[in-house]
Design an enzyme around this catalytic site. Sequence first.
Site, PDB file in Angstrom:
ATOM      1  N   ASP A   1       0.861  -1.085   0.022  1.00  0.00           N
ATOM      2  CA  ASP A   1       0.024   0.034   0.019  1.00  0.00           C
ATOM      3  C   ASP A   1       0.764   1.252  -0.083  1.00  0.00           C
ATOM      4  OD1 ASP A   1      -2.158   1.641   0.390  1.00  0.00           O
ATOM      5  OD2 ASP A   1      -1.801   1.577   2.533  1.00  0.00           O
ATOM      6  N   LEU A   2       0.437   2.354  -0.651  1.00  0.00           N
ATOM      7  CA  LEU A   2       1.330   3.599  -0.263  1.00  0.00           C
ATOM      8  C   LEU A   2       1.118   4.475   0.527  1.00  0.00           C
ATOM      9  CD1 LEU A   2       3.140   5.587  -2.068  1.00  0.00           C
ATOM     10  CD2 LEU A   2       0.975   6.316  -2.970  1.00  0.00           C
ATOM     11  N   ASP A   3      -0.353   5.116   0.694  1.00  0.00           N
ATOM     12  CA  ASP A   3      -0.714   5.912   1.808  1.00  0.00           C
ATOM     13  C   ASP A   3      -0.651   5.400   3.161  1.00  0.00           C
ATOM     14  OD1 ASP A   3      -1.102   8.324  -0.080  1.00  0.00           O
ATOM     15  OD2 ASP A   3      -2.991   7.170  -0.525  1.00  0.00           O
TER      16      ASP A   3
ATOM     17  N   THR B   1       0.605  10.262   3.744  1.00  0.00           N
ATOM     18  CA  THR B   1      -0.027  11.556   3.036  1.00  0.00           C
ATOM     19  C   THR B   1      -1.630  11.762   3.772  1.00  0.00           C
ATOM     20  OG1 THR B   1      -0.724   9.630   1.592  1.00  0.00           O
ATOM     21  CG2 THR B   1       0.728  11.160   0.588  1.00  0.00           C
TER      22      THR B   1
ATOM     23  N   LYS C   1      -9.459   5.739   5.319  1.00  0.00           N
ATOM     24  CA  LYS C   1      -8.234   5.189   4.900  1.00  0.00           C
ATOM     25  C   LYS C   1      -8.445   4.180   4.050  1.00  0.00           C
ATOM     26  CE  LYS C   1      -5.414   7.124   8.622  1.00  0.00           C
ATOM     27  NZ  LYS C   1      -4.536   6.772   9.659  1.00  0.00           N
TER      28      LYS C   1
ATOM     29  N   SER D   1      -1.933   0.471  -4.401  1.00  0.00           N
ATOM     30  CA  SER D   1      -2.784   1.387  -3.659  1.00  0.00           C
ATOM     31  C   SER D   1      -3.996   1.772  -4.403  1.00  0.00           C
ATOM     32  CB  SER D   1      -1.633   2.697  -3.714  1.00  0.00           C
ATOM     33  OG  SER D   1      -2.333   3.843  -3.300  1.00  0.00           O
ATOM     34  N   ALA D   2      -4.909   2.062  -3.590  1.00  0.00           N
ATOM     35  CA  ALA D   2      -6.204   2.662  -4.160  1.00  0.00           C
ATOM     36  C   ALA D   2      -5.901   4.189  -4.919  1.00  0.00           C
ATOM     37  CB  ALA D   2      -7.314   2.946  -3.123  1.00  0.00           C
TER      38      ALA D   2
ATOM     39  N   LYS E   1     -10.784  -1.570  -2.480  1.00  0.00           N
ATOM     40  CA  LYS E   1     -10.586  -2.318  -1.087  1.00  0.00           C
ATOM     41  C   LYS E   1     -11.803  -2.014  -0.205  1.00  0.00           C
ATOM     42  CE  LYS E   1      -5.760  -1.057  -1.337  1.00  0.00           C
ATOM     43  NZ  LYS E   1      -4.354  -0.310  -0.898  1.00  0.00           N
TER      44      LYS E   1
ATOM     45  N   GLU F   1      -0.196  -3.120   4.767  1.00  0.00           N
ATOM     46  CA  GLU F   1      -1.327  -2.400   4.644  1.00  0.00           C
ATOM     47  C   GLU F   1      -1.170  -1.350   5.962  1.00  0.00           C
ATOM     48  OE1 GLU F   1      -3.783  -0.681   3.612  1.00  0.00           O
ATOM     49  OE2 GLU F   1      -3.997  -1.585   1.601  1.00  0.00           O
ATOM     50  N   ASP F   2      -1.801  -0.206   6.108  1.00  0.00           N
ATOM     51  CA  ASP F   2      -2.077   0.502   7.285  1.00  0.00           C
ATOM     52  C   ASP F   2      -3.667   0.751   7.741  1.00  0.00           C
ATOM     53  OD1 ASP F   2      -2.517   2.262   4.973  1.00  0.00           O
ATOM     54  OD2 ASP F   2      -2.698   3.977   6.792  1.00  0.00           O
TER      55      ASP F   2
HETATM   56  C1  BG6 Z   1      -5.895   5.489  -0.474  1.00  0.00           C
HETATM   57  C2  BG6 Z   1      -5.974   6.436   0.577  1.00  0.00           C
HETATM   58  O1  BG6 Z   1      -4.651   5.045  -0.681  1.00  0.00           O
HETATM   59  O2  BG6 Z   1      -6.198   6.290  -1.680  1.00  0.00           O
HETATM   60  C3  BG6 Z   1      -7.190   7.079   0.608  1.00  0.00           C
HETATM   61  O3  BG6 Z   1      -5.982   5.947   2.043  1.00  0.00           O
HETATM   62  C4  BG6 Z   1      -7.487   7.887  -0.757  1.00  0.00           C
HETATM   63  O4  BG6 Z   1      -7.346   8.133   1.724  1.00  0.00           O
HETATM   64  C5  BG6 Z   1      -7.472   6.793  -1.729  1.00  0.00           C
HETATM   65  O5  BG6 Z   1      -9.036   8.155  -0.794  1.00  0.00           O
HETATM   66  C6  BG6 Z   1      -7.739   7.342  -3.269  1.00  0.00           C
HETATM   67  O6  BG6 Z   1      -6.618   8.345  -3.311  1.00  0.00           O
HETATM   68  P1  BG6 Z   1      -6.570   9.323  -4.471  1.00  0.00           P
HETATM   69  O7  BG6 Z   1      -5.022   9.951  -4.655  1.00  0.00           O
HETATM   70  O8  BG6 Z   1      -6.778   8.391  -5.850  1.00  0.00           O
HETATM   71  O9  BG6 Z   1      -7.612  10.130  -4.276  1.00  0.00           O
HETATM   72 MG    MG Z   2      -3.141   3.059   3.474  1.00  0.00          MG
END
Ligand code: BG6
Ligand code: MG
Length: 222
Positions: free
Chosen positions: A8-10, A16, A44, A115-116, A146, A170-171
């Site tokens: 996962d990224l964020d 972020t 999240k 990552s989403a 997710k 993942e967090d």
């Molecule tokens: C996830 C974050 O990684 O990405 C969420 O935890 C975020 O908070 C989601 O809404 C989508 O991100 P983005 O950058 O496409 O708006």
């Molecule tokens: Mg995350």
Amino acid sequence: MLKAVLFDLDGVITDTAKFHFLAWRDLGAELGITVDEAFNEELKGVSRMDSLERILAFGGLADKYSTAEKEAFCTKKNDHYLELIQEMTPADILPGILPLLEELREVGLKAIVTSASKNAPGILELLQVKDYFDGIVDPASVAAGKPAPDIFLAGAALAGVQPAECIGVEDAASGVEAIKAAGITAVAIGDAEVLAQADRVLADTSALSLAVLRDAWEKATA
Ligand code: BG6
Ligand code: MG
């Protein structure tokens, strides 16, 4: 054998969450909805549009806006978010991540971003870590976000390995649920109660290492 790590990224590679929070809080304020930090926890790992839907439902405005209006709100939130993250540098990589990526590269394990976030490629550029990854799953390419398993199954496929040969890091609770639904070993970063579904929970990223991941994977798959 453990062959790939799906990141996962964020909240895992970089923090972020505070920028997502500020951008949603301001958009929420414009719509008359108070987005506080406690509610932000529930966002999240959740995609941009799904986050907006949750905020609108939270404010009792679930049916008020058209699809076009909701898309405009998402664009506005993202434009603000992009402004906030522009100052990010490699100093914003969370502790333990770079040494782990070095270890994975040394032993030839695949590293994939699951990552989403549609902003993931841009953030990896800002952090100057893109080259450490063998692939980034495009979240727009998977049917369900997710906690559905799709993005982690796509991550395993991108690595060219079976889900059982992967670990997901993942967090978010929604992310851990997605990893487990994909039949993948889950290592979570954060609160052990919130992330109880994970095979291993670490308090923060500084505890991450290849040895820890291998140990978690071996115990979970024994
Ligand atoms: C996830 C974050 O990684 O990405 C969420 O935890 C975020 O908070 C989601 O809404 C989508 O991100 P983005 O950058 O496409 O708006
Ligand atoms: Mg995350």
